[in-house]
Every structure is written in C-alpha cells, then in structure tokens.
Write a protein that holds these residues in place. Structure first.
Motif, PDB file in Angstrom:
ATOM      1  N   ASP A 153      38.475  16.988   6.487  1.00 53.19           N
ATOM      2  CA  ASP A 153      38.462  18.091   5.514  1.00 53.19           C
ATOM      3  C   ASP A 153      39.120  19.333   6.090  1.00 53.19           C
ATOM      4  OD1 ASP A 153      37.170  16.445   3.784  1.00 53.19           O
ATOM      5  OD2 ASP A 153      35.207  17.403   3.927  1.00 53.19           O
ATOM      6  N   LEU A 154      38.929  19.539   7.384  1.00 55.17           N
ATOM      7  CA  LEU A 154      39.552  20.688   8.035  1.00 55.17           C
ATOM      8  C   LEU A 154      41.068  20.601   7.929  1.00 55.17           C
ATOM      9  CD1 LEU A 154      38.642  23.180   9.820  1.00 55.17           C
ATOM     10  CD2 LEU A 154      39.294  21.785  11.775  1.00 55.17           C
ATOM     11  N   ASN A 212      36.925  28.593   6.840  1.00 57.43           N
ATOM     12  CA  ASN A 212      35.680  27.931   7.235  1.00 57.43           C
ATOM     13  C   ASN A 212      35.120  28.674   8.457  1.00 57.43           C
ATOM     14  OD1 ASN A 212      35.070  24.606   8.665  1.00 57.43           O
ATOM     15  ND2 ASN A 212      33.629  26.073   7.832  1.00 57.43           N
ATOM     16  N   SER A 258      28.190  19.474   6.813  1.00 57.01           N
ATOM     17  CA  SER A 258      29.597  19.468   7.225  1.00 57.01           C
ATOM     18  C   SER A 258      30.406  18.359   6.585  1.00 57.01           C
ATOM     19  CB  SER A 258      29.690  19.360   8.747  1.00 57.01           C
ATOM     20  OG  SER A 258      29.138  20.496   9.370  1.00 57.01           O
ATOM     21  N   VAL A 309      33.598  29.949   3.899  1.00 55.40           N
ATOM     22  CA  VAL A 309      32.637  28.868   3.648  1.00 55.40           C
ATOM     23  C   VAL A 309      31.870  28.488   4.916  1.00 55.40           C
ATOM     24  CG1 VAL A 309      32.345  26.468   2.922  1.00 55.40           C
ATOM     25  CG2 VAL A 309      34.053  27.908   1.789  1.00 55.40           C
ATOM     26  N   PRO A 354      29.334  25.383   5.451  1.00 60.31           N
ATOM     27  CA  PRO A 354      28.823  24.232   4.695  1.00 60.31           C
ATOM     28  C   PRO A 354      27.332  23.997   4.909  1.00 60.31           C
ATOM     29  CG  PRO A 354      29.983  23.481   6.640  1.00 60.31           C
ATOM     30  CD  PRO A 354      30.192  24.968   6.581  1.00 60.31           C
ATOM     31  N   ALA A 408      31.778  24.153  11.382  1.00 62.73           N
ATOM     32  CA  ALA A 408      32.994  23.452  10.968  1.00 62.73           C
ATOM     33  C   ALA A 408      32.675  22.317  10.003  1.00 62.73           C
ATOM     34  CB  ALA A 408      33.713  22.893  12.190  1.00 62.73           C
ATOM     35  N   VAL A 409      33.565  22.112   9.060  1.00 60.41           N
ATOM     36  CA  VAL A 409      33.505  20.902   8.233  1.00 60.41           C
ATOM     37  C   VAL A 409      34.083  19.758   9.060  1.00 60.41           C
ATOM     38  CG1 VAL A 409      33.646  22.184   6.073  1.00 60.41           C
ATOM     39  CG2 VAL A 409      35.759  21.401   7.162  1.00 60.41           C
ATOM     40  N   ILE A 451      41.030  28.724   2.146  1.00 58.62           N
ATOM     41  CA  ILE A 451      39.651  28.518   2.576  1.00 58.62           C
ATOM     42  C   ILE A 451      39.533  28.863   4.055  1.00 58.62           C
ATOM     43  CG2 ILE A 451      37.800  26.833   2.889  1.00 58.62           C
ATOM     44  CD1 ILE A 451      39.156  25.189   0.622  1.00 58.62           C
ATOM     45  N   VAL A 472      41.290  23.169   4.697  1.00 51.30           N
ATOM     46  CA  VAL A 472      40.922  24.458   5.300  1.00 51.30           C
ATOM     47  C   VAL A 472      42.143  25.176   5.856  1.00 51.30           C
ATOM     48  CG1 VAL A 472      39.627  25.537   7.176  1.00 51.30           C
ATOM     49  CG2 VAL A 472      38.559  23.752   5.788  1.00 51.30           C
ATOM     50  N   PHE A 512      39.631  27.712  10.695  1.00 55.70           N
ATOM     51  CA  PHE A 512      38.226  27.724  11.101  1.00 55.70           C
ATOM     52  C   PHE A 512      38.033  28.787  12.168  1.00 55.70           C
ATOM     53  CE2 PHE A 512      35.159  26.521  14.401  1.00 55.70           C
ATOM     54  CZ  PHE A 512      33.990  26.578  13.652  1.00 55.70           C
ATOM     55  N   LEU A 531      35.596  21.514  -1.582  1.00 57.03           N
ATOM     56  CA  LEU A 531      36.767  22.035  -0.875  1.00 57.03           C
ATOM     57  C   LEU A 531      38.053  21.604  -1.571  1.00 57.03           C
ATOM     58  CD1 LEU A 531      35.711  21.324   2.836  1.00 57.03           C
ATOM     59  CD2 LEU A 531      35.646  23.521   1.642  1.00 57.03           C
TER      60      LEU A 531
END
Length: 326
Positions: A138-139, A129, A110, A105, A107, A133-134, A127, A143, A146, A117
C-alpha cells in the motif's frame, strides 16, 4: 444637455458596477482573515484521518496540524474512528469524495485500509502516512510519503544488563510501526541477543489496562524476570503498575518508547528504567511542510520513507519538558 446627463449617468453606473465587482473579488480572496494575494495556501483543505484521539500522541499531532493550518489559512478537518476499522474506512471514503487537497493518515490496522487508500489515490489526493506505516504494498501503490520515528531501546537494555536476562515484550502486532519497534529492539540486541531469554511476548494492545493484566500474569509465571520492553508509554505504564502491585519496583525494569508527559513523569518517579522519545510534534510539522510543497506544485519526493531521529530522554530533559511532547 439631456445627452450630457445620460452620459454622466452611464459613467456613474459603470463606476458603481466596477466597485461592486472589486468588492466581491476581495471577499472571495480572503479566508480566515488571510489575503490570498499574500498566501498561496488560501483555499486549500487538509484532512487528518487518525486511528484515535484517545492518546496524547495522536492528539498532539492533531493540535499541531490544526495550528499550522490555521496559521496558513488552510481549512482543516480531523476524523477520529477511535480504533474502529470500519469507521475509518468510511471516513477515508468521505475524504475521497469531499475533494480535500491532502490527507494525513494513521491506520487503525496497517493491513486493513487498502480500499480506503485506493479511493483517495483514485481521487488524486496525495496521502501522507504518518507515525504508523501501512503495509509495504500500500505504501508503494498509494502513499505519497511516510513520516515516522526510528525509536528503539535495545542498546540501553544491553548496557544495563551486560550478562543478559529474562525479558518480556508487550507488543501490538496489528500496528506496523510497533512491529518495526519490536524488530528493531531484537535486532539492536546484536551480539548479546543470545544472552537474553524472552519469557513472554504478548499483545498489550498499546493500552494500559490490557498491558497491566498481561504483565501481572507474566510476573506470576516468571518471578525471576529482569525487564519489560513495551512498545509505548500506556503499555509501559501498565507493566509498571503490575510491577508495583507485586512490590518489585526497581527490581524489574521497564523500557518504553514515547516519552509522553506521563512517561516522563514515570521516568522521574523511578517507574520507568529508560524511555526513548517519539516526536509527534516534529512528525506533524515535517509532514505538513511536505504536503504544502506538494499541493503547490513541488511534487518531487526525495525520500519515500522518512524517519525522524529519536533519543533516550534523560531525567534533566524530562524535568524541563515534563508537560510537553517533542
């Protein structure tokens, strides 16, 4: 004799049935010409939810992921919302409902894709990323990993302007990675930070046309400015075009991050002062390998955030790799 014939007929039928069963098994175990007996990835499906394909950076990630998936017999889908947040949310929902084994993903916004998500995470799909970065919440919540680049530019600007100067920043605040680049640039000025005056910091939208218009206004308002720092090559190309229109090429510096083919050409043409490389091909390769490991049972993640190394691109490197991303 009649009994013997019946036994022979029964044996023949059993052999034929066994042959049919074996034949069906072989047809199901092969995908894209790959024998699942030799490839544990057979039957997997990956999706790439990018923010756009209208940029060679993202299209390079797409091409590399597709190449790697095709090589390993993994079904691959790329979904492009072209910077439309609502469309990306719909695509993320589709991914959650279609049972992919992993998703990559980038975004559109972000901070704007939390619900998408969450849907994917609730469906049990890992996921990855990439690039942008989100937000941190959310990370941590959704996620798996990343993967990005630690590309900054301040050190070179300090070397070129040891006494400081008047600079403008063309940023892209809705993109977390671009926010990180600007913060990294400002932090990287270090002890020289007070020597630099930021005459303008505006949202160039990571786009050439918008950045060019902003740069024209900034040059008009601050004719004695020394340099632009731009968060990507399209934005930097816009600044370079504005500088050229003002007959100030070589007088106002342009510092960029990407090192796309267009950016390398601009460096060779003297329109860019310096450019640090982004590594989309390496990002795709690294995240793909991590995804394959994860879906095949190795779910240990050593680093939640992975930043691949960047470097300043020399003119020699630009000439040798002019038509390629790294």
């Amino acid at each position: 004799m009649a009994k013997m014939k019946k036994l022979l007929a029964l044996g023949l039928c059993l052999c034929m049935a066994a042959g049919i069963t074996v034949g069906c098994g072989n047809s199901k175990s092969s995908k894209n010409g790959t024998d699942s007996g030799k490839n544990t990835n057979d039957g997997l499906s990956f999706a790439f939810c990018t923010n756009t394909l209208n940029n060679t950076f993202q299209s390079s990630i797409d091409s590399k992921l597709k190449e790697l998936c095709d090589k390993d017999g993994i079904s691959y889908t790329c979904l492009d919302p072209d910077y439309d947040l609502n469309k990306q949310l719909s695509q993320l929902s589709d991914v959650a409902n279609n049972g992919y084994d992993a998703v990559f993903v980038i975004p559109v916004d972000s901070a704007g894709i939390t619900s998408g998500l969450a849907e994917i995470s609730e469906a049990g799909i890992p996921i990855f990323n990439v690039d942008t970065a989100v937000i941190d919440d959310d990370l941590e919540s959704f996620v798996t990993q990343f993967v990005g680049t630690n590309a900054y530019m301040a050190e070179q600007m300090v070397k070129d302007h040891p006494d400081g100067g008047n600079i403008a920043i063309l940023d892209f605040p809705s993109n977390e990675s671009c926010v990180d680049r600007v913060n990294g640039f400002l932090d990287g000025l270090g002890d020289s930070k007070d020597k630099f005056k930021i005459v303008a910091q505006q949202d160039g939208g990571a786009a050439l046309d918008k950045s060019m218009e902003l740069a024209e206004d900034i040059i008009t308002a601050s004719p004695d400015m020394d340099a632009f720092f731009c968060i990507n090559d399209p934005s930097a190309l816009g600044a370079a075009a504005a500088i050229k229109a003002a007959n100030k090429t070589g007088k106002i510096g342009v510092y960029s991050i990407d090192a796309s083919p267009d950016g390398k050409q601009a460096l060779l043409d003297g329109e860019f002062t310096a450019v640090a490389c982004q590594v989309p091909v390496q990002i795709a390769d690294y995240s793909f390998k991590e995804a394959v490991k994860y879906v095949n049972g190795d779910t240990k993640i050593d680093e939640k955030k992975v930043y691949l190394d960047s470097h300043l691109v020399s003119k020699d490197e630009a000439e040798k790799t002019l038509k390629e991303w790294q």
